[in-house]
Design a protein around this motif. Sequence first.
Motif, PDB file in Angstrom:
ATOM      1  N   ASN A   1      -2.368   9.202   9.097  1.00 41.66           N
ATOM      2  CA  ASN A   1      -2.171   8.072   8.169  1.00 41.66           C
ATOM      3  C   ASN A   1      -0.981   7.216   8.591  1.00 41.66           C
ATOM      4  O   ASN A   1      -1.050   5.986   8.584  1.00 41.66           O
TER       5      ASN A   1
ATOM      6  N   TYR B   1      -1.865   3.405   9.307  1.00 37.51           N
ATOM      7  CA  TYR B   1      -1.379   2.351   8.411  1.00 37.51           C
ATOM      8  C   TYR B   1      -0.091   1.706   8.926  1.00 37.51           C
ATOM      9  O   TYR B   1       0.747   1.264   8.143  1.00 37.51           O
TER      10      TYR B   1
ATOM     11  N   ARG C   1      -8.335   4.416  -2.384  1.00 36.98           N
ATOM     12  CA  ARG C   1      -7.827   3.704  -1.207  1.00 36.98           C
ATOM     13  C   ARG C   1      -7.119   2.444  -1.690  1.00 36.98           C
ATOM     14  O   ARG C   1      -7.471   1.889  -2.730  1.00 36.98           O
TER      15      ARG C   1
ATOM     16  N   HIS D   1      -5.747  -2.184   2.438  1.00 36.37           N
ATOM     17  CA  HIS D   1      -5.904  -1.419   3.680  1.00 36.37           C
ATOM     18  C   HIS D   1      -7.363  -1.277   4.095  1.00 36.37           C
ATOM     19  O   HIS D   1      -7.695  -0.436   4.921  1.00 36.37           O
TER      20      HIS D   1
ATOM     21  N   LEU E   1      -5.586  12.485   1.552  1.00 33.67           N
ATOM     22  CA  LEU E   1      -4.401  12.843   0.749  1.00 33.67           C
ATOM     23  C   LEU E   1      -4.759  13.805  -0.378  1.00 33.67           C
ATOM     24  O   LEU E   1      -3.950  14.660  -0.757  1.00 33.67           O
TER      25      LEU E   1
END
Length: 447
Positions: A353, A357, A400, A404, A414
Motif C-alpha cells: 500500500n 499509494y 476504498r 485513489h 487493511l
Amino acid sequence: MSTSTKTISYIAIVSIILILCAQAYLVYDYFQTVRLALIRESDTILKEAFRADLNQRNTNLDIMPDENENIDPTDDAEFVDFDLSEGSEDEESILNKLDIIMHIYISNFIPIDLQKLDSITNQILHERNITSEFVIQLIAPEDQTVVASSKKLSKSSIFLIPSQLYPLDFENKEALKLILINPFSEIIKRMGLMLLGSIIFSIIALLAFRFLFLTLSKQKKLVRFKNEFLSNIAHELKRPVASLTVNLDGLQDPDIFDNTGMRDMMLHNSLNALTEMNGTISMLVGLAREEEGLLVLNKQPVNLVDIIIDLKNRFVSSPAKRVSIHTDFESEAIIVQGDSIMLTQCFANLIDNAIKYSDGDATVNISVHMNKSNVILAFEDKGMGIPADKIEHIFEKYSRVDDHSKVSGFGIGLNYVKTIIEKHGGSISVSSEIHVGSTFKVLLPCK
Ligand code: ADP
C-alpha cells in the motif's frame, strides 16, 4: 438495475399510490357521511330550539297584560290557504305547519329574538355534547341573503356546516339556519376510530414498502458490488499472471536463459508474481475462514526482523516504480509468537500500500521497536495520504478512498491486516495527512 427489480419497484410504487388513494377516498367518503349526519343533527337541533322558543313566547304571551286583546292579529295579516289533510303529509310536517301558524300569530305580539334562540340552541348543543361554536341566521330564502344573525362570523370561521333552511312562513320569505363553525373536534370525535385505523394502516403499508425498497436497493448494491469485486480480483490476479507469463516466456529463450543475470532477475520476478498471487488468494481464503469462525493461527516464535528484511528485498526489486525502503530495528532479533505466513502477508500488504499509494518513486520507512509488553512496527510513507473523513473507514471490508480509484485494489487488504493483528492480540492504527503521507502503526504483544 435488473428488469425484474425494476418491475418490482414499479409494481410497488403503483401499489402504494393505489393504497394511499383508496385510504384517502375511504376517509373522504366517511367524512361526507359524518358531515351529512351533522347537517341532519343541526336540522333537528334548530327545530327543537325553535319549538322551545315558540313555547316560551307562547307562555309569555299568556301572561302579558290584557292590552294585547285589543289588537286584532288579522289587521295587517295576509291570509294563506292551506289544507292540513292535504296529500299524504306525515305527522311531522303537519306539526311543522302548525308551528309556523303559531309563530306567525305569536310574532304579532312577541317577534322572534335570535339571541334567545341562540341561548336555547347553546343549551341543546351542550346536552348533545357538541362543543363547536355556532351562529343562527335569519335568511331570505329567495336570494339567500342574511337578514339577521345571532352573532358575527369571525375570520377564523373557515369550515362551516350549515343546516337546511327552516321556514318561518308559507311564502318563503323568511327561514332560519343554524351554522356550526369549525366543528373539527366534532368531526374528529366521530371519525376518530376510522381515522386512526386508516393512519395506522397507511403507516404499516408505507413501512412495508420502505422495507421492500431498502431490500431492493441493498440487493442492487450487492449485485453491483459483487461485479466490481470480481472484476477487481480478476484485475489483481491478472497483474502477477501477466508478469509470470512474460518472465517464463523470456526464460524459454536460450540466449536469456544462458545469461545468468537475466535468468536470475526473471526467476526472481516470477517468484514475486507467484508470491503476490498466493498472497491475494490467502487473504481471500483467510477472511472467508474468519467469517465462518474457522481461522486458526499457526503460532510459533517469529523473528519480525527477518520477515521485514525478506519483504524489503522483495519490494525494492519492483519493476513498476523505483522503491526505497529504509529500516530501523531496535535489535537484530525481535521475536513474537505468531503465524509467520499471515504476519508476512500483513506486512507485505502495508508495504505494498505504501508503494501503491505514492505518486512516482516510493520511499518507505519501516521501524521495529519494543517496549515492556509490545513490539511496535511503524510503516511510514510519503505518499498521497488519506482524507481525514475516510480514515475511520479504511479498515472496513471493501472500503476504498474515492480519490485513489486510479490505483488498482479491492479494499480487503487493511481489513485482513486488522483481523490478523487483532487475532494475535495486537492492534493497528493510522495517522495520515493528505499529500504528506501516512504511518500505519502495528502493536503486537511480545509474549
Ligand atoms: P486496496 O489497496 O486493495 O484498495 P486496502 O484495504 O489495502 O485495499 O486499503 C484500503 C484503502 O485505504 C485503499 O483503497 C486506499 O484508498 C487507502 N490506503 C491504504 N493504505 C494507504 C496508504 N499507505 N496511503 C494512502 N492510502 C492508503
